[in-house]
Structure formats: structure tokens, C-alpha cells
Design a protein around this motif. Structure first.
Motif, short mmCIF file in Angstrom:
data_model
loop_
_atom_site.label_atom_id
_atom_site.label_comp_id
_atom_site.label_asym_id
_atom_site.label_seq_id
_atom_site.Cartn_x
_atom_site.Cartn_y
_atom_site.Cartn_z
N THR A 150 0.84 -1.20 0.00
CA THR A 150 0.00 0.00 0.00
C THR A 150 0.87 1.25 0.00
O THR A 150 0.58 2.25 -0.66
CB THR A 150 -0.95 0.00 1.21
OG1 THR A 150 -1.79 -1.15 1.12
CG2 THR A 150 -1.80 1.25 1.26
N ASP A 204 -5.87 -0.81 -4.90
CA ASP A 204 -5.37 -1.50 -3.71
C ASP A 204 -6.37 -2.58 -3.31
O ASP A 204 -7.43 -2.27 -2.77
CB ASP A 204 -5.15 -0.51 -2.57
CG ASP A 204 -4.30 -1.09 -1.45
OD1 ASP A 204 -4.00 -2.31 -1.51
OD2 ASP A 204 -3.92 -0.33 -0.55
N GLU A 205 -6.02 -3.83 -3.59
CA GLU A 205 -6.89 -4.98 -3.30
C GLU A 205 -8.32 -4.71 -3.70
O GLU A 205 -9.23 -4.79 -2.87
CB GLU A 205 -6.80 -5.33 -1.81
CG GLU A 205 -5.38 -5.70 -1.41
CD GLU A 205 -5.25 -6.10 0.05
OE1 GLU A 205 -6.11 -6.88 0.49
OE2 GLU A 205 -4.33 -5.62 0.72
#
Ligand SMILES: Nc1ncnc2c1ncn2[C@@H]1O[C@H](COP(=O)(O)OP(=O)(O)OP(=O)(O)O)[C@@H](O)[C@H]1O
Ligand SMILES: [Mg+2]
Lengths: 490, 212
Positions: free
Chosen positions: B44, B153-154
């Protein structure tokens, strides 16, 4: 999408939050605006009072000056003193009035105590009232008909009498009288009702038998018949040293009538003359002019400028004005703090949203501007509503506050006389027995309205406070790095 | 030519322990990249630096050959990159349409329709949409901006397999059909397999493995 569009959507969709903020802003702005309106009103009222009451100066005999007393030997036993200065007469008053411009009118007064009888020759029923606790009432109880005496107030123009002019009493029926009237009388509506009297009724005044016997006078020969031409009503509570000498038992009449009922007065004249000046600002000039009039000796008189009439009303107004200024500041400060707190919570709740906006490239400045725009939208609504609400609040609170301020103070419209002998028994002036009034009526109500200029001022102050509150509340967000905000988000 | 490049990037939260210890990589337009690695390895963080949410302790981050520190981070965020988060990160008082319109001047409806929304759904309260729908709104928002780089992000972390596959497909289309550079942080090997390149972060260092 513009920040204003977003602000509008937030305000219209987060209704609970909007409503809460609206309520807070409404309360703050209503209180502040009401306060400002009352403050305005007290200012206007002060101005009106000054114009309405004008100024008063009073002429009294300079009895405290020993050189003014003349002594004549009486037999070989001793001497008798009398005041040698010019007596206070209608002629003197007229001379002053024509000699000094700017005087609107005058009233010369003299008070003595007489017994009032109805047409059947019976003593009038008097109104019982609390005396002011001097114990004079019980002291006089054994003095025959002394407890039936009432104050006979001789006047040359009751319209200018200080009780009437000061608003302590007001005419409810009939008319005022002047020195030209033949044996007129004005009595209280209460006394009239108690004795079945009205405008046109006849009353007989005579000396107290107790007093007459003391002086070797036949009380039956002091009778004078007066005709009721007007009725008055007290507008404020008053107290006297004797219940029977209360305002509501008093009888206004002419000096001739009082002199007939009190032959022991001899050639005494008025105790004081009160002159009314249109413009209080002219007072000094007029008083100087009076003292320099060629046909009177200024050392014969004491001239006092009485601003108590104006002061009596101005003082509560000034106090109230100061109190309200403090209250307004307090409301704004506390309001600002509460607003800041509520907005802080709001900003914290929206850290996530702020993070998203930052990630989307919306600047911190824009984000805070949106917060501000939201509060401003609600504030515009709140301020508009408060303009109506405060009109109502200000009226209610304003008169309440004024009553509270006024009831704190008592005052007597008639000044005290220095050591004149009125009835041989006492060396005090009649004014010492004059009713003392609580408060003064010309100002039991004030005109309260929210003026546009005041509203504009308060709006400006409101928006400044809102700006400050938003900046303070948003400070944590402004200080944070976008990365920190985003990591707080998850 | 690569659209974004990172050169020897170091980053530390506390000034002592480096989360990233000199990472270098190149990203090309029209390609989808997967960034893999164990939890806490700095994925991240890397994405945040690419997106201009913070600046590295040392090293450079280039967009079309220009250091984003020079361009200005806010400007970089506004014009060059678009974020997609695991938790969707939609603004809850705005409809899908308004969320897409937030930073774009393009009409939002056609973009939402391309991602399978009906006009009614596009005007609903975003919180009443399913997770997959919310993530599609977030993608639509990324597409609607002119950003050439999409940083995710994911994005499928909260979604079931089928929905996740759908989202992956859409992101792939963004790279292959719209010519965007898509960088996805993920734990999913499925997703990594469909990426054009996979990178593995371990102990603050990047190992590039082109193989799937
Ligand atoms: N705001 C922060 N302040 C201090 N340390 C942080 C902060 N954010 C992350 N870290 C630390 O930096 C390291 C890298 O974090 P990062 O979030 O980049 O990991 P990640 O690879 O994304 O992990 P995950 O797969 O769990 O999301 C971790 O050790 C984390 O504890
Ligand atoms: Mg992570």
C-alpha cells in the motif's frame, strides 16, 4: 462537480445533521439578534424619553440663608421670624416664563393636610394602604380626626405636576385644571369609587378639628367646596409615612382652596415652582438667564436643575443596554464554541470522505471551502428564520428585562425641602411626607423591533464566527498529510 | 516507453525503519501489473507513493519522464492517477452518477452503462448497492477521470470469486482496450495470473517476475 453543488447535496441529503446544525444556529442567532434588537430599542427609548420629558428646573425659597430671615419683636416677650425673600407666586412664575425663552410650562405647588367631606358632610372613606413603616400611623392614632387628613396638593397647572409629568399617575377621566379654575379638584379614581364620587361631584375640604382646636380656630369656618374635574390612576406602587396621606387619598386643588381650609397658613405662598424646558440641552442657558432677570433677586431663590425625571428612566435603560451588550457577547462566544465543537465532530466523522476527496486530487482548501459552504447554506436559512423568531423573543424578553431593571429602584418625584415649617408641628417640608414611587411608568414598555441594519450587522458577525469555527474545526484535516488521512480511513 | 517509473525509492514512516529500501520499477501504458507480497511488506505504501499521496525519503518517481515532486503531488493526483480502494471509498451522500461526476467533466452515465449499470441503478443511494456494484462505481470514477494510471489496492478483496473475476476483467479491459496503465495490489494469485506482469515485494525490496 463544484464544491457548492457538493455542499448543497450534503446539506439536503444528510437531513438529521443539517437539522441539528440549523437548530444550533437558529438558537444562537435568535438570541443574538433579539439582544441586538432590545439594545437598539433601549437606545431609541432613551432618546424618546429625553425628548418627551424635556428638562425640569425647580425654584424654591432660599430659606437656609439666615440673612433672608427678618425678625420683628412680639410684645416684650421675644421676636418672631419670617422669611423676607420674594414669595413664590404665579406672578413670579409668569415673569420668569416670559423673561426666559424656551420654557414650555410650569406648575407651582404647595401641600398641606385637610379633612375631605362628602356632600352629606360625612368624612370620606379613605383607601387603606401600607405605610412605609415609620410608625407615624400609630403615633397619630390618638389625635382625633388627624387620621382622616389627606394631602391637599395645590397646583397651578396639574398637567405640569411632577407626578403627572413623570408618569407616576395618569388622568383617566375628566381634565386637568389650571390656576384660573374656581375650586377644582382631581382625586384618584379609587377614592372616587369608594365614596361614590365622579367627575362633577362636590367635596368639602376643611381643617382637622384636632389641629384647629390646637390653633384656636373654628374648623367649621374653614370649609371650602371643590368640584371634581378629573380622576387619576397610579401607574406605579407608592408608599408614604401615613396610610391616609397616600397618593390615592390625595386631592389636587388650587392654592386658594387649600388656604381657605388651612387659615393657619397665613400669607404663605407656594413651596416650589417647577419649570419645564423643551430641550434639556438648553437647560444651562435658561437657568443662567433666569438668574440674571432684572426684576428678581437671585439670592432669594434656590434653583435646582432636576434631571431625576430623565435620569430615572435613563438609568435603567443604560444599565439594560450594558447588560445586553454583555449578554450578546456571551451568546456569540458560547455559540461560537458550541458551533466549533459540533463542527469538529462533523469533520472527524468525515475524515474518510476527505481522504477520498484528497486521493481524487481535490485540494484541502476546496474540501474546507465545501464545509464552509455547507454551514453557510444552513446559516442563511437559520438567520432568515431567526429574523422572525427574534422579533417575538425580543418583545417578550425585552419588556420582562425592563420590568426587572425598573423594579429595582424607587424614587420620589418631589424633592425634599430644607427645614420649612409647614404646620407648626413639624419642621419638615411636605415633600418629606410625599408618596415615594417605585419605578416610573413612562418606560414600562419599549418598542422592540429588528432593524435591517442590526440584522445585517449580526449576519456579518455570524458569518465571521462561522468562518472561524469551520477553520478551527477543520484544522486537524488541514494539518494532516493525505497519506495519514487515508491510513486513518481503513 | 514507460508511463511511470520509480527509481531507488526509500520510504520510512518513523524515520528509522525503512518500509521500502530502494525500490525501482517501470510501468507501461496498456498493461496491467499485479503487486504481490505478504501483509505489511509495504504494498500500500508503494501504491501511495506512485499516486502522489506522499513523497519518498529518497529516490524519484517519474510520470512520463517528469519527477512528480516537480509537477506537484496534488496536480499529479488530480490529473495523472486514479485510485481504487478495497473498501470502494465512494462518497455516501452522492449517487453513483454524482460519484463518477465528482472530478470528471465527462458525462457519467455512458461510463456507468458500459460497466453494466441501468440508469435507475446509477441514481440510487450508493450504500444500497452490492459490493461488486460499488467497486464498479469506483472503477467508473477512475475511468471518468482523464488519469492514464489506475492504482488499485486490493480491489477484489471484499468480493466473492465470481464478482472478483468480473472486476478483474473490467480492469484488464481498462488496460488493454482503454490503454491505461493499471497497477493492482493483490493477495489473489488468480488476479496475478491474469496480469501482464507480476511484482513481488519482500522485506522492502521488489522482485520482478514477468512469469505468471
Ligand atoms: N501510517 C503509518 N504509520 C506508521 N507505520 C505504518 C503506517 N502505515 C503503514 N505502516 C507500516 O508500514 C509497513 C507497510 O505497510 P503497508 O500498509 O504498506 O503494508 P501492506 O503490504 O499494504 O500490507 P497489507 O497487505 O496488510 O495491506 C507495515 O509494517 C505497517 O505497519
Ligand atoms: Mg495494504
Amino acid at each position: 462537480m463544484s464544491l457548492f453543488h457538493r455542499a448543497f447535496l450534503y446539506v439536503t441529503r444528510k437531513l438529521t445533521k443539517t437539522f441539528l446544525l440549523l437548530l444550533i444556529l437558529l438558537v444562537i442567532s435568535t438570541l443574538a439578534l433579539s439582544g441586538a434588537a432590545i439594545k437598539d430599542a433601549t437606545g431609541t427609548a432613551a432618546l424618546n424619553v429625553r425628548q418627551a420629558l424635556g428638562g425640569i428646573f425647580t425654584l424654591q425659597q432660599n430659606t437656609s440663608d439666615p440673612s433672608k430671615w427678618v425678625s420683628t419683636p412680639v410684645g416684650n416677650a421675644g421676636s418672631q421670624s419670617y422669611y423676607g425673600g420674594e414669595p413664590l407666586t404665579v406672578d413670579l412664575a409668569e415673569r420668569i416664563m416670559t423673561g426666559a425663552a424656551g420654557i414650555s410650562g410650569y406648575n407651582a405647588t404647595y401641600t398641606n393636610y385637610i379633612v375631605p367631606l362628602n356632600a352629606d358632610g360625612r368624612i370620606l372613606e379613605l383607601i387603606d394602604s401600607e405605610d412605609n413603616g415609620t410608625g407615624l400611623g400609630s403615633l397619630m392614632a390618638g389625635h382625633g380626626d388627624f387620621n382622616s387628613t389627606v394631602a391637599a396638593i395645590a397646583a397651578t397647572n396639574t398637567a405640569y405636576d411632577s407626578y403627572f409629568a413623570g408618569g407616576y399617575i395618569e388622568l383617566t377621566e375628566g381634565r386637568h385644571f389650571t390656576a384660573g379654575d374656581k375650586n377644582p379638584a382631581i382625586i384618584s379614581a379609587e377614592l372616587a369609587e369608594l365614596n361614590g364620587l365622579g367627575v362633577g361631584s362636590k367635596i368639602t375640604l376643611r381643617m382637622s378639628e384636632y389641629k384647629a382646636a390646637m390653633m384656636g380656630i373654628d374648623a367649621g369656618k374653614t370649609k371650602v367646596e371643590v368640584t371634581v374635574v378629573g380622576l387619576f390612576r397610579s401607574t406605579a406602587k407608592s408608599t408614604t409615612s401615613l396610610s391616609n396621606w397616600s397618593m390615592d387619598n390625595s386631592i389636587f386643588t388650587t392654592l386658594e382652596a387649600v388656604k381657605t381650609a388651612r387659615p393657619d397658613m397665613g400669607d404663605e405662598s407656594f413651596e416650589r415652582i417647577q419649570f419645564y424646558v423643551n430641550d434639556p440641552g438648553e437647560m444651562e442657558r435658561i437657568v443662567r438667564r433666569v438668574k440674571s432677570l432684572p426684576d428678581l433677586d437671585p439670592t432669594d431663590f434656590i434653583v435646582t436643575v432636576d434631571s431625576s425625571n430623565v435620569d430615572a428612566v435613563m438609568e435603567p435603560l443604560t444599565n439594560m443596554n450594558r447588560l445586553i451588550s454583555i449578554l450578546i457577547l456571551l451568546v456569540l462566544a458560547v455559540g461560537g464554541a458550541v458551533l466549533c465543537l459540533v463542527l469538529s465532530v462533523r469533520v472527524k466523522e468525515r475524515v474518510h470522505e476527505s481522504g477520498v476527496q484528497l486521493a481524487l486530487g481535490i485540494s484541502k482548501k476546496t474540501i474546507v471551502a465545501q464545509y464552509l459552504a455547507e454551514v453557510v447554506i444552513i446559516a442563511v436559512l437559520a438567520f432568515s428564520l431567526s429574523a422572525f423568531a427574534s422579533g417575538f423573543v425580543a418583545k417578550t424578553v425585552g419588556s420582562q428585562l425592563l420590568n426587572d431593571t425598573i423594579s429595582d429602584r424607587a424614587q420620589s418625584p418631589a424633592g425634599k425641602t430644607p427645614g420649612t415649617s409647614v404646620d407648626g408641628e413639624t419642621f419638615l417640608g411636605s415633600a418629606d411626607f410625599a408618596p415615594e414611587f417605585e419605578g416610573s411608568s413612562p418606560l414600562t414598555k419599549i418598542e422592540v423591533e429588528v432593524k435591517p441594519a442590526t440584522a445585517a450587522w449580526m449576519c456579518g458577525a455570524g458569518f465571521l464566527i462561522i468562518c472561524a469555527a469551520v477553520m478551527l474545526a477543520a484544522a486537524p484535516v488541514l494539518r494532516m498529510k493525505p497519506r495519514e488521512i487515508l491510513s486513518k480511513m481503513s | 516507453m514507460s508511463i511511470m517509473e520509480i527509481e531507488g525509492v526509500r520510504y520510512s514512516y518513523d524515520g528509522r525503519r525503512n518500509v521500502l529500501k530502494g525500490v525501482s520499477a517501470k510501468f507501461e501504458a496498456g498493461k496491467m501489473y499485479a503487486v504481490l507480497g505478504p501483509s505489511g511488506c509495504g504494498k500500500t505504501t508503494l501504491l501511495s507513493l506512485l499516486g502522489g499521496l506522499d513523497s519518498p525519503a529518497s529516490g524519484r518517481i517519474l510520470y512520463q519522464g517528469e519527477d512528480i515532486a516537480k509537477t506537484g503531488l496534488a496536480e499529479h493526483r488530480r490529473s495523472h492517477v486514479a485510485f481504487i480502494f478495497q473498501s470502494y471509498n465512494l462518497i455516501d451522500y452522492l449517487t453513483p452518477m454524482e460519484n463518477v461526476a465528482l472530478t470528471s467533466k465527462l458525462p457519467p452515465l455512458p461510463i456507468l452503462e458500459r460497466l453494466g449499470f441501468t440508469p435507475e441503478e446509477a441514481k440510487r443511494n450508493v450504500l444500497k448497492l452490492s459490493g461488486g456494484q460499488q467497486q464498479r462505481v469506483a472503477i467508473a470514477r477512475a475511468l471518468a477521470s482523464d488519469a492514464q494510471v489506475i492504482l488499485a489496492d486490493e480491489p477484489t478483496g471484499n468480493l466473492d470469486e465470481d464478482t472478483a473475476a468480473g472486476i478483474t476483467g473490467i480492469l484488464k479491459e481498462c488496460a488493454h482496450k482503454s490503454g491505461k496503465c493499471v497497477v493492482i495490489v493483490t493477495h489473489s494469485n488468480e488476479l496475478a495470473k491474469s496480469a501482464d506482469a507480476a511484482m513481488r515485494l519482500r522485506k522492502g525490496e521488489l522482485q520482478i517476475s514477468d512469469g505468471r
